[in-house]
Design an enzyme around this catalytic site. Structure first.
Site, PDB file in Angstrom:
ATOM      1  N   CYS A  50       0.863  -1.174   0.000  1.00 39.07           N
ATOM      2  CA  CYS A  50       0.000   0.000   0.000  1.00 39.07           C
ATOM      3  C   CYS A  50       0.907   1.235   0.000  1.00 39.07           C
ATOM      4  O   CYS A  50       2.120   1.111  -0.114  1.00 39.07           O
ATOM      5  CB  CYS A  50      -0.943  -0.016   1.198  1.00 39.07           C
ATOM      6  N   THR A  51       0.338   2.391   0.163  1.00 39.93           N
ATOM      7  CA  THR A  51       1.118   3.625   0.063  1.00 39.93           C
ATOM      8  C   THR A  51       2.184   3.747   1.142  1.00 39.93           C
ATOM      9  O   THR A  51       3.359   3.952   0.841  1.00 39.93           O
ATOM     10  CB  THR A  51       0.191   4.854   0.099  1.00 39.93           C
TER      11      THR A  51
END
Length: 174
Positions: A50-51
């Site tokens: 994810c980020t």
């Protein structure tokens, strides 16, 4: 290994890792529905990203609760990866959406080229823009939207803002 991008569809659209699965979620709450469609026996090893790593920690714990045996995630997320992995060795393609004024970043965490659509506020590459709108918003725009785009362009040409406090100050000066 099944590689899963746990981010939302508008984030994945800007960039992702090679061979990653896109769950096509519009919000993280939909991730549970995606996991329900996966069989732990067919996906014995899962890696996700994810980020920044926080969403993956939650997703990893959830998948382990659902019977997946080996679940891994990218510590520090895409941001740490882009900061530390040289571009020549990278397997990340595109830009990474960030939730600040930069909109997106690339390797070395340099600011990317992505901009936000003025209609839906989703990120888009500059070549996808129709004025300041994405194609979907431009097609659905009500009458008068093209005039608004024209006024925005005129203000930009004058070096002024079209909306907000800067525009109010420019109007007061004029």
């Amino acid at each position: 290994v099944t590689l899963i991008d746990t981010r939302n569809d508008y984030e994945v659209k800007l960039g992702t890792f090679s061979n990653a699965r896109d769950p096509r979620t519009q919000s993280f709450t939909e991730f549970k529905d995606y996991v329900a469609r996966l069989d732990p026996a067919q996906h014995p090893k899962v890696a996700m990203f994810c980020t920044g790593g926080i969403r993956c920690e939650k997703a990893s714990a959830y998948m382990l609760q659902q019977g997946f045996k080996e679940v891994f995630h990218l510590k520090g997320g895409i941001l740490k990866y882009l900061e530390t992995v040289p571009e020549a060795e990278s397997r990340f393609n595109g830009e990474c959406f960030v939730f600040d004024e930069r909109v997106s970043v690339v390797h070395g965490l340099a600011e990317g080229e992505a901009v936000l659509c003025r209609g839906c506020r989703n990120p888009m590459r500059p070549d996808e823009a129709v004025g300041s709108l994405c194609r979907e918003c431009a097609e659905a725009a009500p009458a008068g939207a093209s005039e608004r785009e024209r006024q925005m362009e005129l203000a930009r040409a004058r070096g002024e803002a079209h909306l907000g406090d800067d525009a109010a100050a420019a109007a007061a000066r004029n």
